[in-house]
Design a protein around this motif. Structure first.
Motif, mmCIF file in Angstrom:
data_model
loop_
_atom_site.group_PDB
_atom_site.id
_atom_site.type_symbol
_atom_site.label_atom_id
_atom_site.label_comp_id
_atom_site.label_asym_id
_atom_site.label_seq_id
_atom_site.Cartn_x
_atom_site.Cartn_y
_atom_site.Cartn_z
ATOM 1 N N PRO A 216 0.788 -1.237 0.000
ATOM 2 C CA PRO A 216 0.000 0.000 0.000
ATOM 3 C C PRO A 216 0.815 1.279 0.000
ATOM 4 O O PRO A 216 0.278 2.347 -0.317
ATOM 5 C CB PRO A 216 -0.824 -0.120 1.289
ATOM 6 C CG PRO A 216 0.005 -0.993 2.184
ATOM 7 C CD PRO A 216 0.671 -1.977 1.277
ATOM 8 N N GLN A 217 2.103 1.195 0.339
ATOM 9 C CA GLN A 217 2.905 2.418 0.454
ATOM 10 C C GLN A 217 3.502 2.882 -0.871
ATOM 11 O O GLN A 217 4.069 3.969 -0.943
ATOM 12 C CB GLN A 217 4.045 2.202 1.456
ATOM 13 C CG GLN A 217 3.619 1.621 2.781
ATOM 14 C CD GLN A 217 2.576 2.437 3.503
ATOM 15 O OE1 GLN A 217 2.452 3.644 3.286
ATOM 16 N NE2 GLN A 217 1.791 1.793 4.350
ATOM 17 N N PHE A 218 3.367 2.058 -1.924
ATOM 18 C CA PHE A 218 3.994 2.397 -3.200
ATOM 19 C C PHE A 218 3.030 2.172 -4.365
ATOM 20 O O PHE A 218 2.025 1.471 -4.230
ATOM 21 C CB PHE A 218 5.251 1.542 -3.423
ATOM 22 C CG PHE A 218 6.340 1.792 -2.421
ATOM 23 C CD1 PHE A 218 7.192 2.880 -2.559
ATOM 24 C CD2 PHE A 218 6.508 0.947 -1.330
ATOM 25 C CE1 PHE A 218 8.184 3.112 -1.626
ATOM 26 C CE2 PHE A 218 7.493 1.180 -0.391
ATOM 27 C CZ PHE A 218 8.341 2.272 -0.543
ATOM 28 N N ARG A 219 3.388 2.743 -5.492
ATOM 29 C CA ARG A 219 2.666 2.486 -6.736
ATOM 30 C C ARG A 219 3.694 2.228 -7.837
ATOM 31 O O ARG A 219 4.803 2.777 -7.817
ATOM 32 C CB ARG A 219 1.762 3.654 -7.116
ATOM 33 C CG ARG A 219 2.514 4.962 -7.405
ATOM 34 C CD ARG A 219 1.583 6.019 -7.962
ATOM 35 N NE ARG A 219 2.310 7.198 -8.396
ATOM 36 C CZ ARG A 219 1.906 8.015 -9.379
ATOM 37 N NH1 ARG A 219 0.775 7.759 -10.025
ATOM 38 N NH2 ARG A 219 2.623 9.065 -9.716
ATOM 39 N N VAL A 220 3.311 1.407 -8.794
ATOM 40 C CA VAL A 220 4.188 1.090 -9.922
ATOM 41 C C VAL A 220 4.253 2.294 -10.860
ATOM 42 O O VAL A 220 3.227 2.861 -11.228
ATOM 43 C CB VAL A 220 3.656 -0.134 -10.692
ATOM 44 C CG1 VAL A 220 4.505 -0.399 -11.923
ATOM 45 C CG2 VAL A 220 3.633 -1.362 -9.792
ATOM 46 N N VAL A 221 5.469 2.689 -11.261
ATOM 47 C CA VAL A 221 5.609 3.829 -12.170
ATOM 48 C C VAL A 221 6.413 3.482 -13.422
ATOM 49 O O VAL A 221 6.573 4.336 -14.303
ATOM 50 C CB VAL A 221 6.221 5.054 -11.473
ATOM 51 C CG1 VAL A 221 5.272 5.591 -10.406
ATOM 52 C CG2 VAL A 221 7.595 4.739 -10.870
ATOM 53 N N ALA A 222 6.918 2.251 -13.522
ATOM 54 C CA ALA A 222 7.603 1.833 -14.749
ATOM 55 C C ALA A 222 7.569 0.311 -14.840
ATOM 56 O O ALA A 222 7.719 -0.387 -13.837
ATOM 57 C CB ALA A 222 9.050 2.328 -14.789
ATOM 58 N N THR A 223 7.367 -0.176 -16.053
ATOM 59 C CA THR A 223 7.360 -1.619 -16.298
ATOM 60 C C THR A 223 8.178 -1.924 -17.549
ATOM 61 O O THR A 223 8.306 -1.094 -18.450
ATOM 62 C CB THR A 223 5.929 -2.152 -16.507
ATOM 63 O OG1 THR A 223 5.294 -1.402 -17.546
ATOM 64 C CG2 THR A 223 5.101 -2.039 -15.243
ATOM 65 N N MET A 232 9.086 1.957 -8.802
ATOM 66 C CA MET A 232 7.942 2.296 -7.963
ATOM 67 C C MET A 232 8.270 3.555 -7.171
ATOM 68 O O MET A 232 9.444 3.890 -6.972
ATOM 69 C CB MET A 232 7.577 1.144 -7.019
ATOM 70 C CG MET A 232 8.639 0.812 -5.986
ATOM 71 S SD MET A 232 8.187 -0.627 -4.974
ATOM 72 C CE MET A 232 9.426 -0.515 -3.664
ATOM 73 N N GLU A 233 7.221 4.252 -6.741
ATOM 74 C CA GLU A 233 7.419 5.441 -5.933
ATOM 75 C C GLU A 233 6.356 5.493 -4.844
ATOM 76 O O GLU A 233 5.355 4.768 -4.900
ATOM 77 C CB GLU A 233 7.375 6.708 -6.783
ATOM 78 C CG GLU A 233 6.012 7.045 -7.347
ATOM 79 C CD GLU A 233 6.033 8.266 -8.259
ATOM 80 O OE1 GLU A 233 7.051 8.463 -8.947
ATOM 81 O OE2 GLU A 233 5.014 8.996 -8.294
ATOM 82 N N SER A 234 6.560 6.338 -3.854
ATOM 83 C CA SER A 234 5.629 6.444 -2.740
ATOM 84 C C SER A 234 4.239 6.815 -3.241
ATOM 85 O O SER A 234 4.072 7.715 -4.068
ATOM 86 C CB SER A 234 6.115 7.505 -1.752
ATOM 87 O OG SER A 234 5.115 7.805 -0.808
ATOM 88 N N CYS A 236 2.165 7.874 -1.087
ATOM 89 C CA CYS A 236 1.768 8.788 -0.007
ATOM 90 C C CYS A 236 2.430 10.152 -0.137
ATOM 91 O O CYS A 236 2.562 10.884 0.848
ATOM 92 C CB CYS A 236 2.109 8.164 1.345
ATOM 93 S SG CYS A 236 1.321 6.570 1.622
ATOM 94 N N HIS A 237 2.893 10.474 -1.354
ATOM 95 C CA HIS A 237 3.481 11.790 -1.633
ATOM 96 C C HIS A 237 4.678 12.081 -0.735
ATOM 97 O O HIS A 237 4.845 13.176 -0.219
ATOM 98 C CB HIS A 237 2.419 12.887 -1.514
ATOM 99 C CG HIS A 237 1.188 12.598 -2.307
ATOM 100 N ND1 HIS A 237 1.147 12.690 -3.684
ATOM 101 C CD2 HIS A 237 -0.044 12.167 -1.924
ATOM 102 C CE1 HIS A 237 -0.058 12.349 -4.111
ATOM 103 N NE2 HIS A 237 -0.790 12.024 -3.075
ATOM 104 N N ARG A 238 5.501 11.050 -0.582
ATOM 105 C CA ARG A 238 6.778 11.192 0.101
ATOM 106 C C ARG A 238 7.899 11.070 -0.918
ATOM 107 O O ARG A 238 7.716 10.446 -1.969
ATOM 108 C CB ARG A 238 6.950 10.086 1.143
ATOM 109 C CG ARG A 238 5.999 10.134 2.337
ATOM 110 C CD ARG A 238 6.343 8.986 3.244
ATOM 111 N NE ARG A 238 5.562 8.932 4.446
ATOM 112 C CZ ARG A 238 6.017 8.441 5.593
ATOM 113 N NH1 ARG A 238 7.243 7.956 5.656
ATOM 114 N NH2 ARG A 238 5.256 8.389 6.671
ATOM 115 N N PRO A 239 9.080 11.610 -0.605
ATOM 116 C CA PRO A 239 10.211 11.524 -1.548
ATOM 117 C C PRO A 239 10.896 10.163 -1.487
ATOM 118 O O PRO A 239 12.015 10.026 -0.980
ATOM 119 C CB PRO A 239 11.122 12.659 -1.097
ATOM 120 C CG PRO A 239 10.854 12.781 0.359
ATOM 121 C CD PRO A 239 9.395 12.459 0.556
ATOM 122 N N ILE A 240 10.213 9.137 -1.981
ATOM 123 C CA ILE A 240 10.777 7.788 -2.018
ATOM 124 C C ILE A 240 10.567 7.222 -3.415
ATOM 125 O O ILE A 240 9.441 7.199 -3.921
ATOM 126 C CB ILE A 240 10.107 6.862 -0.982
ATOM 127 C CG1 ILE A 240 10.165 7.480 0.414
ATOM 128 C CG2 ILE A 240 10.812 5.502 -0.972
ATOM 129 C CD1 ILE A 240 9.458 6.658 1.470
#
Length: 624
Positions: A216-223, A232-234, A236-240
């Motif tokens: 739940p803390q991340f979403r896929v942003v490249a495949t 993947m990136e946060s 939750c709008h965090r710099p991760i």
């Protein structure tokens, strides 16, 4: 033969001293093999090229060591390496599992969890991406070639994509600096922004594992073209951010990721420094409601959003704990008012509002007394600053719902002596003081009793809080009160049409009279048509500033009263809020105001205009 002159190098180092001290520090997790902590040169070389100072973190699983290390760095780079033991995610080893690194696993997973608690920016690379997922409730596929045509990986991510015909080769034989793969990048993502809106990147590939479920803390942003998760990136709008490829080997093509991490590290360092020098105050939280259920404020407790550990992690100096009275307590108003010092319950008789409010305040005081000196009560800005100097977190007290007075004006003085700083006149229903935004217009505004109470609050130096009040009550109170009124946790109706929110006319009227309105994190007051997150809170703040001016705004989270959103879900994320303010180009003075100085300036003005009982006790002798 080359001539080495140490003096020349020394002089150059002295010249660079100031610049070096200003550069952010990035901690790099080290690999472990043959009794040694090791790190490939490419990692720290790219960090230096990006303008940061690399600090190698050995794989120690000692929590105290990790916490002290995290306190000294501004970001984390989670480097590549051996497979992670699948037992950490409750799975047995696959026959295709490669060598694991037990010395590193626990140390890195703990480091990630503790860094996440502190909002520290992170970049994961290959194994580092997989460690991020595993540490934060995701899953790692032990070997992508065991998955039947990638079907399980796709379904576990819950995304609708065409099932790939076959998996590509993900461990290249060529040089590491040669791109051999392409990845498709999500347009609305940090990764796309880093590469100037690119939707396809050419990358290298050296792995047989991959993230199967980001959690739940991340979403896929490249495949990859075969559907394997490559970044993947946060969520939750965090710099991760994390990538499956190895940008440290791609020279200039990989450098933007390290520059991004350096920028986030600098921002984090700025935010953390700001928090050290300003008072950060949350003007409304309902945490005392959970004390009866055994919630322990003195340690990290998953049942509550504000506790001592979360305040420490987020750099939050002070929280205003309210003794909240539900509207159903109006049914107990017929019971004879209890006197100070009486028990909260009288046999089988229902608890009265007055007794209940006192009982809640007793619980707060008990909590502070038993905090081993780590917390202290405060009711003036002088006490808040003194507590911060002494390294203590401050708890301020207030009452939410004038039902607590039980219709007796003299009870205002009783609660003032208990060092509350404000009373929210009503909650979700009309009471004997005024009409509520959720009421039925019983008094058509503030009642005659309510007017007496407001005047008594003025006399005693208490802040009059009109959050939850009907518009008619708001405007009546604005005229009755001799001092400015406050709205401790209210949003903007222009952005979210809810009767609990303030219209632009209300905001202007409040500002003209010198009052303040504090943005709240209750999702239903931020957005209606979509899930609220930190961006919505910032929009409401920007709107309030545009209408009222920066000197009339602040933050009252409503944590533990159902307040909390993605990006600012509990007190530990307070520093993430500050980082977002910095990104929005708010300056140091603006952020100081938003985080409490507006409220404290007004509170001091109101207390000095009246005869606030706690004021003399907290003034220096020379000022008495």
């Amino acid at each position: 033969m080359r001539h080495f002159n140490l003096s020349d190098y020394h002089s150059s180092a002295l010249h660079e001293r100031h610049n070096a001290l200003q550069r952010p520090r990035i901690g790099l997790t080290g690999n472990f093999a043959e009794g040694e902590t090791r790190l490939a040169k490419a990692y720290y070389h790219q960090v230096e090229r990006a303008g940061a100072v690399p600090v190698i973190i050995p794989p120690s699983a000692d929590a105290s060591t990790i916490i002290a290390t995290l306190h000294s760095v501004d970001a984390l780079l989670l480097t590549g390496g051996a497979d992670i033991n699948p037992l950490w995610q409750g799975a047995g080893p696959s026959p295709r599992l490669h060598a694991i690194n037990s010395e590193r696993d626990l140390a890195e997973l703990l480091t990630i969890r503790l860094a996440y608690d502190r909002d520290i920016p992170m970049l994961g690379i290959c194994r580092g991406m997989q460690a991020l997922a595993m540490a934060l409730d995701g899953k790692v596929t032990q070997d992508i070639y065991e998955e039947e045509r990638g079907e399980e990986i796709l379904s576990s991510r819950g995304q609708e994509q065409t099932k790939p015909v076959s998996l590509l080769k993900h461990s290249q034989d060529g040089p590491r600096h040669e791109p051999t793969h392409t990845v498709q990048v999500l347009p609305d993502s940090i990764l796309s922004a880093i590469y100037n809106g690119a939707q396809r990147l050419y990358v290298n590939s050296m792995h047989h594992q991959a993230v199967g479920d980001t959690g739940p803390q991340f979403r896929v942003v490249a495949t990859a073209p075969d559907g394997i998760v490559e970044a993947m990136e946060s969520s939750c709008h965090r710099p991760i951010l994390a990538v499956q490829w190895h940008p440290e080997c791609l020279d200039d093509d990989g450098l933007p990721l390290f520059r991004w991490l350096t920028e986030q590290a600098a921002l984090y360092r700025k935010a953390r420094t700001l928090h050290q020098h300003i008072i950060t105050l949350d003007t409304h939280c309902d945490t005392p409601m959970f004390f009866a259920d055994g919630a322990d404020f003195r340690q990290r407790d998953p049942r509550i959003k504000v506790d001592l550990d979360k305040m420490l992690d987020g750099g939050l100096d002070a929280a205003t704990m309210v003794a909240y009275l539900p509207q159903t307590m109006a049914d107990n108003m017929h019971t004879a008012p209890t006197q100070q010092g009486e028990s909260a319950r009288q046999g089988n008789a229902p608890i009265t509002p007055f007794a209940y409010a006192n009982h809640q305040l007793d619980r707060i005081e008990h909590l502070v007394r038993h905090s081993e000196g780590r917390m202290a009560l405060a009711c003036t800005d002088t006490q808040l600053r003194l507590n911060k100097q002494r390294g203590k977190k401050s708890i301020m007290c207030a009452i939410e719902n004038g039902l607590a007075l039980e219709g007796r004006v003299e009870n205002v003085a009783h609660f003032a002596k208990r060092n509350i700083v404000y009373i929210t006149l009503c909650h979700n229903g009309d009471n004997d003081l005024c009409d509520s935004a959720a009421g039925c217009g019983t008094h058509h505004g503030v009642s005659s009793l309510g007017a007496e109470v407001i005047k008594e609050m003025n006399r005693l130096g208490l802040m009059v809080d009109l959050s939850h009040a009907a518009e008619t009550s708001f405007y009546d109170a604005l005229e009755i009160s001799a001092t400015p009124i406050v709205c401790s946790h209210s949003n903007c109706r222009a952005l979210c049409d809810h009767p609990r929110n303030l219209t632009d006319d209300q905001l202007r009227a409040l500002a003209r009279k010198g009052g303040v309105a504090h943005i709240t994190l209750y999702p239903g007051f931020l957005a209606k048509a979509e899930e609220a997150d930190i961006r919505h809170a910032l929009q409401h703040l920007h709107h309030a500033v545009s209408i009222m001016g920066i000197q009339h705004v602040g933050l009252g989270t409503d944590f533990d009263g159902d307040g909390g959103i993605r990006g600012f879900n509990d007190a530990s994320e307070a520093i993430n809020f500050t980082m977002h303010l910095l990104r929005q180009r708010y300056n140091d003075s603006d952020i100081r105001r938003i985080w409490g100085s507006n409220w404290l300036h007004l509170m001091r003005e109101i207390q000095q205009a009246g005869s606030y009982p706690g004021l003399q006790r907290h003034l220096p002798h020379s000022a008495r």
